[in-house]
Design a protein around this motif. Structure first.
Motif, short mmCIF file in Angstrom:
data_model
loop_
_atom_site.label_atom_id
_atom_site.label_comp_id
_atom_site.label_asym_id
_atom_site.label_seq_id
_atom_site.Cartn_x
_atom_site.Cartn_y
_atom_site.Cartn_z
N THR A 114 10.16 1.89 13.41
CA THR A 114 9.10 2.82 12.85
C THR A 114 9.52 4.39 13.22
OG1 THR A 114 7.44 1.01 13.08
CG2 THR A 114 6.89 3.41 12.62
N LEU A 115 9.79 4.63 14.34
CA LEU A 115 10.28 5.99 14.68
C LEU A 115 11.32 6.34 13.91
CD1 LEU A 115 9.65 6.09 18.54
CD2 LEU A 115 8.35 7.35 16.53
N VAL A 116 12.30 5.56 13.77
CA VAL A 116 13.73 5.75 13.11
C VAL A 116 13.43 6.05 11.62
CG1 VAL A 116 16.10 5.27 12.67
CG2 VAL A 116 15.43 4.93 14.80
N SER A 158 2.26 9.45 8.59
CA SER A 158 1.66 9.72 9.66
C SER A 158 2.18 8.73 10.92
CB SER A 158 -0.03 9.42 9.45
OG SER A 158 -0.43 9.53 10.86
N LEU A 159 2.71 9.11 12.00
CA LEU A 159 3.05 8.12 13.03
C LEU A 159 1.76 7.95 13.86
CD1 LEU A 159 6.50 9.73 14.52
CD2 LEU A 159 5.93 7.36 13.35
N HIS A 160 0.90 8.64 13.63
CA HIS A 160 -0.50 8.19 14.32
C HIS A 160 -0.78 6.88 13.82
CE1 HIS A 160 -2.16 11.23 16.97
NE2 HIS A 160 -3.41 10.44 17.05
N VAL A 161 -0.81 6.80 12.28
CA VAL A 161 -1.31 5.54 11.84
C VAL A 161 -0.13 4.54 11.73
CG1 VAL A 161 -1.82 4.66 9.51
CG2 VAL A 161 -2.79 6.81 10.16
N ALA A 162 1.03 4.86 11.63
CA ALA A 162 2.01 3.87 11.58
C ALA A 162 2.30 3.10 12.80
CB ALA A 162 3.45 4.75 11.27
N LEU A 163 2.49 3.98 14.04
CA LEU A 163 2.43 3.14 15.55
C LEU A 163 1.16 2.61 15.76
CD1 LEU A 163 4.46 6.18 17.36
CD2 LEU A 163 5.28 4.10 15.99
N THR A 164 0.09 2.84 15.36
CA THR A 164 -1.16 2.05 15.65
C THR A 164 -1.12 0.86 14.89
OG1 THR A 164 -2.58 4.29 16.29
CG2 THR A 164 -3.49 2.23 15.34
N VAL A 165 -0.66 0.72 13.55
CA VAL A 165 -0.45 -0.44 12.86
C VAL A 165 0.35 -1.32 13.62
CG1 VAL A 165 0.20 -1.25 10.70
CG2 VAL A 165 -1.22 0.62 10.67
N ASP A 204 -0.42 10.97 3.67
CA ASP A 204 0.37 10.57 5.19
C ASP A 204 -0.43 9.55 5.61
OD1 ASP A 204 0.99 13.30 4.44
OD2 ASP A 204 -0.11 14.14 5.88
N VAL A 205 -1.57 9.29 5.60
CA VAL A 205 -2.44 8.14 6.09
C VAL A 205 -1.92 6.90 5.20
CG1 VAL A 205 -4.51 7.07 6.58
CG2 VAL A 205 -4.26 9.47 7.08
N ALA A 206 -1.71 6.91 4.07
CA ALA A 206 -1.52 5.64 3.48
C ALA A 206 0.03 5.62 3.84
CB ALA A 206 -1.56 6.09 1.82
N ALA A 207 0.85 6.41 3.57
CA ALA A 207 2.46 6.26 3.95
C ALA A 207 2.63 5.62 5.35
CB ALA A 207 3.31 7.39 3.88
N GLY A 212 4.21 1.08 8.79
CA GLY A 212 3.83 0.07 9.96
C GLY A 212 3.58 -1.39 9.53
N ALA A 213 3.13 -1.70 8.30
CA ALA A 213 2.95 -3.09 7.97
C ALA A 213 4.25 -3.63 7.43
CB ALA A 213 1.91 -2.92 6.71
N LEU A 214 5.06 -2.94 6.64
CA LEU A 214 6.47 -3.42 6.43
C LEU A 214 7.36 -3.73 7.63
CD1 LEU A 214 7.10 -1.01 3.33
CD2 LEU A 214 6.49 -3.41 3.38
N VAL A 215 7.14 -2.86 8.71
CA VAL A 215 8.22 -3.11 9.88
C VAL A 215 7.87 -4.17 10.61
CG1 VAL A 215 8.60 -2.03 12.03
CG2 VAL A 215 8.84 -0.56 10.12
N CYS A 216 6.41 -4.43 10.57
CA CYS A 216 5.88 -5.89 11.23
C CYS A 216 6.58 -6.98 10.26
CB CYS A 216 4.47 -5.68 11.47
SG CYS A 216 4.11 -4.44 12.66
N ARG A 217 6.38 -6.92 8.98
CA ARG A 217 6.71 -8.02 8.41
C ARG A 217 8.16 -8.34 8.47
NH1 ARG A 217 4.78 -10.42 3.81
NH2 ARG A 217 6.21 -11.55 2.37
#
Length: 222
Positions: A114-116, A158-165, A204-207, A212-217
């Motif tokens: 996610t970070l990369v 938003s990494l706040h959102v992505a990492l939380t997901v 930003d929030v939607a992205a 986050g969802a795509l990475v987990c998938r």
């Protein structure tokens, strides 16, 4: 004693019976060491990717403005900083709830990916926040710190959102219905806090949610 019993006993092979030894260790105790290693790696990676991308964006002459005009009317609610900064607490639950070192490694891989990916987007799409700076005497010191900590141009996603997901989806199968409800309510509040503190816009929030969802998938826990 009958002879048949005596012959049956003497015909048994010589065996040494060892006492059963029980180790009173928690299941997969190595997970704590794995969690510590994951934390060190992720903190280092976050620093390099996030602040490196923000530094490069600051030197660029052109940056994008990806928000709707109506978003500029979103009120600034300083108390939302309490929820905004609560994001640092969620990863601590990984050390408690995730039962194996292997799953912690996969959580680390999800977070790293996610970070990369976000870092690459930051470099390709540096953006500026569209909110006017609001001076609030009681919370101005928090806003000043946030301006430094949260960067200036790393908005989408938003990494706040992505990492939380990523972390929530890692913990989701491990908790009950009540905990899931609490997690969901907190996640919604966290996403709103990024808007109400004027740190992010809706895109930003939607992205972040999508990333986050795509990475987990793609990165399985099994």
């Amino acid at each position: 004693m009958p002879c048949t019993n005596h012959r049956a006993l003497t015909s048994l092979p010589n065996q040494v019976v060892k006492p059963e030894i029980r180790h009173n260790l928690p299941p997969d105790a190595s997970r704590f060491g794995e969690y510590l290693r994951a934390g060190i790696i992720l903190i280092f990676l976050f620093g390099v990717v996030f602040y490196g991308a923000d530094f490069i964006a600051a030197m660029r002459a052109e940056r994008f403005k990806l928000y709707f005009a109506w978003e500029r009317e979103i009120p600034f609610l300083p108390i939302a900083y309490v929820v905004y900064y609560s994001v640092v607490l969620l990863p601590l639950l990984v050390s408690v709830l995730v039962p194996t070192a292997a799953r912690i490694r996969r959580w680390r891989n999800r977070m790293s990916a996610t970070l990369v990916i976000a870092g690459a987007i930051f470099l390709l799409l540096p953006t500026e926040v569209g909110f006017d700076y609001v001076v609030d005497t009681e919370w101005s010191w928090v806003k000043q710190i946030t301006t430094v900590v949260a960067g200036r141009y790393n908005l989408v996603p938003s990494l706040h959102v992505a990492l939380t997901v990523v972390t929530l989806l890692t913990l989701w199968p491990l908790v009950g219905r009540v905990s899931k409800g609490l997690f969901m309510a907190w996640a919604v509040a966290l996403a709103l806090s990024t808007l109400l503190t004027h740190q992010h816009h809706v895109l930003d929030v939607a992205a972040g949610l999508l990333l986050g969802a795509l990475v987990c998938r793609r990165v399985s826990l099994d």
